[in-house]
Design a protein around this motif. Sequence first.
Motif, PDB file in Angstrom:
ATOM      1  N   ILE A   7       1.032  -1.103  -0.187  1.00  0.00           N
ATOM      2  CA  ILE A   7       0.168  -0.115   0.050  1.00  0.00           C
ATOM      3  C   ILE A   7       0.698   1.386  -0.062  1.00  0.00           C
ATOM      4  CG2 ILE A   7      -1.676   1.243   1.144  1.00  0.00           C
ATOM      5  CD1 ILE A   7      -2.186  -1.385   1.001  1.00  0.00           C
ATOM      6  N   ILE A   8       0.328   1.742  -0.818  1.00  0.00           N
ATOM      7  CA  ILE A   8       1.578   3.089  -1.005  1.00  0.00           C
ATOM      8  C   ILE A   8       0.358   4.309  -0.556  1.00  0.00           C
ATOM      9  CG2 ILE A   8       2.699   4.543  -2.194  1.00  0.00           C
ATOM     10  CD1 ILE A   8       3.668   2.058  -4.654  1.00  0.00           C
ATOM     11  N   HIS A   9       1.350   5.720   0.256  1.00  0.00           N
ATOM     12  CA  HIS A   9       1.080   6.398   0.412  1.00  0.00           C
ATOM     13  C   HIS A   9       1.717   7.741   0.494  1.00  0.00           C
ATOM     14  CE1 HIS A   9      -1.170   4.063   3.950  1.00  0.00           C
ATOM     15  NE2 HIS A   9       0.001   3.039   3.425  1.00  0.00           N
ATOM     16  N   PHE A  10       0.907   8.820   0.411  1.00  0.00           N
ATOM     17  CA  PHE A  10       1.284  10.537   0.800  1.00  0.00           C
ATOM     18  C   PHE A  10       1.753  10.719   2.398  1.00  0.00           C
ATOM     19  CE2 PHE A  10      -1.514  12.650  -1.332  1.00  0.00           C
ATOM     20  CZ  PHE A  10      -2.394  12.618  -0.294  1.00  0.00           C
ATOM     21  N   THR A  11       2.416  11.169   2.788  1.00  0.00           N
ATOM     22  CA  THR A  11       2.667  11.538   4.389  1.00  0.00           C
ATOM     23  C   THR A  11       1.381  12.721   4.842  1.00  0.00           C
ATOM     24  OG1 THR A  11       4.227  13.052   4.065  1.00  0.00           O
ATOM     25  CG2 THR A  11       4.976  10.764   4.662  1.00  0.00           C
ATOM     26  N   ALA A  12       1.370  13.692   3.404  1.00  0.00           N
ATOM     27  CA  ALA A  12       0.533  14.814   3.753  1.00  0.00           C
ATOM     28  C   ALA A  12       1.065  15.503   5.436  1.00  0.00           C
ATOM     29  CB  ALA A  12      -0.985  14.362   4.469  1.00  0.00           C
ATOM     30  N   GLN A  13       2.823  15.644   5.315  1.00  0.00           N
ATOM     31  CA  GLN A  13       3.418  16.451   6.441  1.00  0.00           C
ATOM     32  C   GLN A  13       4.344  17.024   5.830  1.00  0.00           C
ATOM     33  OE1 GLN A  13       4.052  13.154   9.879  1.00  0.00           O
ATOM     34  NE2 GLN A  13       2.165  14.058  10.656  1.00  0.00           N
ATOM     35  N   ASP A  14       4.643  18.413   6.535  1.00  0.00           N
ATOM     36  CA  ASP A  14       5.213  18.803   6.218  1.00  0.00           C
ATOM     37  C   ASP A  14       6.701  18.729   5.602  1.00  0.00           C
ATOM     38  OD1 ASP A  14       3.467  20.942   6.254  1.00  0.00           O
ATOM     39  OD2 ASP A  14       3.680  21.700   8.165  1.00  0.00           O
ATOM     40  N   SER A  15       7.663  17.393   6.459  1.00  0.00           N
ATOM     41  CA  SER A  15       8.808  17.178   6.531  1.00  0.00           C
ATOM     42  C   SER A  15       9.173  15.437   6.843  1.00  0.00           C
ATOM     43  CB  SER A  15      10.170  17.581   7.413  1.00  0.00           C
ATOM     44  OG  SER A  15       9.809  17.620   8.297  1.00  0.00           O
ATOM     45  N   VAL A  16       9.991  15.028   6.526  1.00  0.00           N
ATOM     46  CA  VAL A  16      10.183  13.452   6.615  1.00  0.00           C
ATOM     47  C   VAL A  16      10.269  13.288   8.775  1.00  0.00           C
ATOM     48  CG1 VAL A  16      12.702  13.338   6.621  1.00  0.00           C
ATOM     49  CG2 VAL A  16      11.262  11.339   6.525  1.00  0.00           C
ATOM     50  N   GLN A  17      11.314  14.378   9.030  1.00  0.00           N
ATOM     51  CA  GLN A  17      11.491  14.490  10.032  1.00  0.00           C
ATOM     52  C   GLN A  17       9.674  14.490  10.616  1.00  0.00           C
ATOM     53  OE1 GLN A  17      12.574  16.602   7.887  1.00  0.00           O
ATOM     54  NE2 GLN A  17      14.717  15.359   8.274  1.00  0.00           N
ATOM     55  N   GLN A  18       8.863  15.401  10.862  1.00  0.00           N
ATOM     56  CA  GLN A  18       7.307  15.294  11.677  1.00  0.00           C
ATOM     57  C   GLN A  18       6.707  13.769  11.054  1.00  0.00           C
ATOM     58  OE1 GLN A  18       4.750  17.997   9.905  1.00  0.00           O
ATOM     59  NE2 GLN A  18       3.513  17.764  10.840  1.00  0.00           N
ATOM     60  N   THR A  19       7.397  12.969  10.245  1.00  0.00           N
ATOM     61  CA  THR A  19       6.858  11.385  10.227  1.00  0.00           C
ATOM     62  C   THR A  19       7.496  10.850  10.585  1.00  0.00           C
ATOM     63  OG1 THR A  19       5.912  12.337   7.827  1.00  0.00           O
ATOM     64  CG2 THR A  19       6.160  10.275   7.745  1.00  0.00           C
ATOM     65  N   LEU A  20       8.874  11.157  10.527  1.00  0.00           N
ATOM     66  CA  LEU A  20       9.017  10.184  11.692  1.00  0.00           C
ATOM     67  C   LEU A  20       8.810  10.018  13.508  1.00  0.00           C
ATOM     68  CD1 LEU A  20      12.617  10.023  10.426  1.00  0.00           C
ATOM     69  CD2 LEU A  20      11.486   8.672   9.691  1.00  0.00           C
ATOM     70  N   HIS A  21       8.504  11.422  13.740  1.00  0.00           N
ATOM     71  CA  HIS A  21       7.912  12.177  14.815  1.00  0.00           C
ATOM     72  C   HIS A  21       6.948  11.086  14.920  1.00  0.00           C
ATOM     73  CE1 HIS A  21       7.304  13.713  18.887  1.00  0.00           C
ATOM     74  NE2 HIS A  21       6.766  14.693  18.402  1.00  0.00           N
ATOM     75  N   THR A  22       5.576  11.210  14.295  1.00  0.00           N
ATOM     76  CA  THR A  22       4.208  10.809  14.323  1.00  0.00           C
ATOM     77  C   THR A  22       4.651   9.817  14.792  1.00  0.00           C
ATOM     78  OG1 THR A  22       3.967  12.783  12.884  1.00  0.00           O
ATOM     79  CG2 THR A  22       2.539  10.430  12.799  1.00  0.00           C
ATOM     80  N   PHE A  23       5.515   8.884  13.786  1.00  0.00           N
ATOM     81  CA  PHE A  23       5.361   7.670  13.705  1.00  0.00           C
ATOM     82  C   PHE A  23       6.446   6.696  15.257  1.00  0.00           C
ATOM     83  CE2 PHE A  23       4.914   6.922   8.719  1.00  0.00           C
ATOM     84  CZ  PHE A  23       3.662   7.016   8.520  1.00  0.00           C
ATOM     85  N   THR A  24       7.127   7.728  16.187  1.00  0.00           N
ATOM     86  CA  THR A  24       7.797   7.058  16.590  1.00  0.00           C
ATOM     87  C   THR A  24       7.375   7.281  18.629  1.00  0.00           C
ATOM     88  OG1 THR A  24       8.997   9.201  16.567  1.00  0.00           O
ATOM     89  CG2 THR A  24       9.740   7.163  15.593  1.00  0.00           C
ATOM     90  N   ILE A  25       5.693   8.126  18.342  1.00  0.00           N
ATOM     91  CA  ILE A  25       4.953   8.035  19.086  1.00  0.00           C
ATOM     92  C   ILE A  25       3.556   7.671  19.827  1.00  0.00           C
ATOM     93  CG2 ILE A  25       6.199  10.602  19.603  1.00  0.00           C
ATOM     94  CD1 ILE A  25       3.481  11.737  18.328  1.00  0.00           C
ATOM     95  N   THR A  26       3.340   6.995  21.037  1.00  0.00           N
ATOM     96  CA  THR A  26       2.205   6.080  21.151  1.00  0.00           C
ATOM     97  C   THR A  26       1.010   6.792  20.549  1.00  0.00           C
ATOM     98  OG1 THR A  26       2.447   6.736  23.110  1.00  0.00           O
ATOM     99  CG2 THR A  26       3.697   4.055  22.974  1.00  0.00           C
ATOM    100  N   SER A  27       1.156   8.666  20.582  1.00  0.00           N
ATOM    101  CA  SER A  27       0.138   8.573  21.070  1.00  0.00           C
ATOM    102  C   SER A  27      -1.262   8.606  19.429  1.00  0.00           C
ATOM    103  CB  SER A  27      -0.253  10.289  21.672  1.00  0.00           C
ATOM    104  OG  SER A  27       0.468  11.148  20.397  1.00  0.00           O
TER     105      SER A  27
END
Length: 286
Positions: free
Chosen positions: A90-110
Amino acid sequence: MESKLRYCFPLLALLGLAACSHKGPLAAATPAVVSPYAVTNKVYQNQADSFAHVLTLQQPALLTDSAGAQVPSQWVGTVNFGMRKPNYVIIHFTAQDSVQQTLHTFTITSTQVSAHYVIAKDGTVFHMVNDYLRANQAGLGKWSSVSDMNSCSIGIEIDNNGNEPYTDGQIKSLLILLDKLKRSYNIPTANFIGHQDWAPKRKPDPGPLFPWQKLAEKGFGYWSDEVLELPPDNFDYITALRLIGYDVSDVNAAIVAFKRHFVQTDNSPQMTQLDLNVLYNVSKKY
């Protein structure tokens, strides 16, 4: 009896790979570089160790009947088994401002969301979940007879806000990654789809700017032929959409998803003659 050589690796070795390290004089003399994700990497390793422990349990099923009496049960280990493998990408776009923001999103439990891979604009690939494990990436949706896509797919997020072209570096890395996944897990050509294909009622990614034709040319998904023929007078486009895999419980949403993937000229829910020609051509490939 089918032999699966790629499943011969010990389960503990597979899940514990991230824990391996080199120890010796050179390592001792080299200053340690602390990863900004050292804490989350440790959490990942602890969870993987827990899964590995569960996989090594060898105990009979504890069963009781309606009267509360224990049902005789014992463990007998078979020699014919393997790990569950992914069958879709399944291919997605992140819909976020940077890869750093996405990595942060994927590394917090909330957030409770994740993906197996994230591809940065410069083509860097971040591997975040072992391919054999379940990531929280597809969510609710339906494709053909599949209703739990997280359990049988690999999710790839591409750093893109949804309104910009994908970079050459991203597509180059994506094609290399898809080739590896297709060969490693024998993923069928038809099973490379977008998030909107899976969830047309609620998701727009990877969007009309994603180069699906280029992927299809490399064997990752299908694309219409250059020369199109008119569909027959009795052509049922709803049945054709369903044949490809789309959930047609909301026909307009399914049409938009199909057009964003296979036509990419407009986002309207109306089927033009061109759309019908493309649909007729593509549906015959499934």
